[in-house]
Design a protein around this motif. Sequence first.
Motif, PDB file in Angstrom:
ATOM      1  N   LYS A  92      10.337   4.554 -22.489  1.00 37.24           N
ATOM      2  CA  LYS A  92       8.903   4.377 -22.295  1.00 37.24           C
ATOM      3  C   LYS A  92       8.323   5.631 -21.661  1.00 37.24           C
ATOM      4  N   GLN A  96       7.026   4.058 -14.054  1.00 34.44           N
ATOM      5  CA  GLN A  96       7.218   2.840 -13.272  1.00 34.44           C
ATOM      6  C   GLN A  96       7.826   1.760 -14.159  1.00 34.44           C
ATOM      7  N   GLY A  97       8.808   1.035 -13.619  1.00 34.44           N
ATOM      8  CA  GLY A  97       9.371  -0.108 -14.326  1.00 34.44           C
ATOM      9  C   GLY A  97      10.642   0.241 -15.077  1.00 34.44           C
ATOM     10  N   GLY A  98      10.979  -0.597 -16.073  1.00 34.97           N
ATOM     11  CA  GLY A  98      12.152  -0.366 -16.904  1.00 34.97           C
ATOM     12  C   GLY A  98      11.819   0.646 -17.982  1.00 34.97           C
ATOM     13  N   VAL A 218      15.590   1.448 -13.782  1.00 34.71           N
ATOM     14  CA  VAL A 218      14.322   0.887 -13.340  1.00 34.71           C
ATOM     15  C   VAL A 218      13.804   1.786 -12.228  1.00 34.71           C
ATOM     16  N   GLU A 221       8.291   0.906  -7.767  1.00 35.01           N
ATOM     17  CA  GLU A 221       8.326  -0.325  -6.985  1.00 35.01           C
ATOM     18  C   GLU A 221       9.314  -1.336  -7.547  1.00 35.01           C
ATOM     19  N   ASP A 222       9.420  -1.408  -8.882  1.00 38.50           N
ATOM     20  CA  ASP A 222      10.343  -2.363  -9.502  1.00 38.50           C
ATOM     21  C   ASP A 222      11.792  -2.074  -9.133  1.00 38.50           C
ATOM     22  N   GLU A 225      12.572  -4.233  -5.961  1.00 38.44           N
ATOM     23  CA  GLU A 225      12.207  -5.646  -5.938  1.00 38.44           C
ATOM     24  C   GLU A 225      13.463  -6.508  -5.931  1.00 38.44           C
ATOM     25  N   GLN A 240      12.785  -3.552 -20.242  1.00 37.97           N
ATOM     26  CA  GLN A 240      11.955  -4.626 -19.722  1.00 37.97           C
ATOM     27  C   GLN A 240      10.640  -4.124 -19.144  1.00 37.97           C
ATOM     28  N   ASN A 241       9.597  -4.914 -19.351  1.00 40.16           N
ATOM     29  CA  ASN A 241       8.322  -4.632 -18.729  1.00 40.16           C
ATOM     30  C   ASN A 241       8.371  -5.009 -17.254  1.00 40.16           C
ATOM     31  N   ARG A 242       7.364  -4.566 -16.512  1.00 41.50           N
ATOM     32  CA  ARG A 242       7.309  -4.840 -15.086  1.00 41.50           C
ATOM     33  C   ARG A 242       7.028  -6.318 -14.831  1.00 41.50           C
ATOM     34  N   ARG A 244       5.288  -7.430 -12.334  1.00 38.33           N
ATOM     35  CA  ARG A 244       3.885  -7.476 -11.931  1.00 38.33           C
ATOM     36  C   ARG A 244       3.614  -8.556 -10.886  1.00 38.33           C
TER      37      ARG A 244
END
Length: 273
Positions: A92, A96-98, A218, A221-222, A225, A240-242, A244
């Motif tokens: 992606k 941020q995120g996966g 990842v 912030e993710d 988590e 994977q999406n965040r 949120r």
Amino acid sequence: MPAGTLGQTFTVRGRYVQFQVVAATFGIQDYRFLASNAPGTQTVGGDAPVFEAKIPDHRGRVLAGDVLVEIKDDSIELSRTGTGLSMKIQAKDCTQGGLFQMEPERADGTATRIRHVLAAGTFYFDNPNFRAREGDVVPFNPSDPARATTVTVAPRINWANDISPVFVGRDSAQVATRVIPAGCDNQIRRRDNTFATVQHCGRESIWDVASGGRMGMVTGEDGTEVAPPPTNCVQNCQAQNRVRGGAVVLGFPFPVPADVRLRPDFSTGNLTP
């Protein structure tokens, strides 16, 4: 991309992320966040190098077919095959995120060993914010109520640098087992003041990934988590999406204290790159 047009490597560049792909193996070199475009402050002072390399060991097999490319929105999927072997990369264009995953598949059904080497200046650490909450039970409330549950806080290995207070991430595996390194034993203090032996190097992690499994990451912030582990997917797995807001975020201290930075950089059983 026709096989005959490929050099030894080719570059994938987006607005926020850039990396090189080794054509014959689908290994990754110089994965970085781009300074001029990346949102937030992860790239203070210039580009933020994340990985020097992600190196799959195909044990003599090589990728030789055309490279198939699919681009949709902020995502790219690359795939290539060889005799008894296929590789897929999903990435992606964000920070941020996966963000990334590498998926090997072998005709003989055996695992592929993948070696991660962090960029110079980026380091693994045992996150003390997770140690301070180890054993606590926290809620997990994603947007899909059917997935709501609780999660027990476990120790967390993250990576960070000494430049940005929001540059953080972690390895993320599906159907993969981390190889315990030689010579990287670290004594990390628990919340009860006893010590845990953490066998992890400062810039290197090595994983045996099942055929059809994946090795991803990842970030942001993710990466700090508290969420359930990924499912055991071995076919058509997706970055994977965040979540949120559905998970408790424990964060990390900046700068990272010296006593939780994992050492040495590399195991005694593997050569440095």
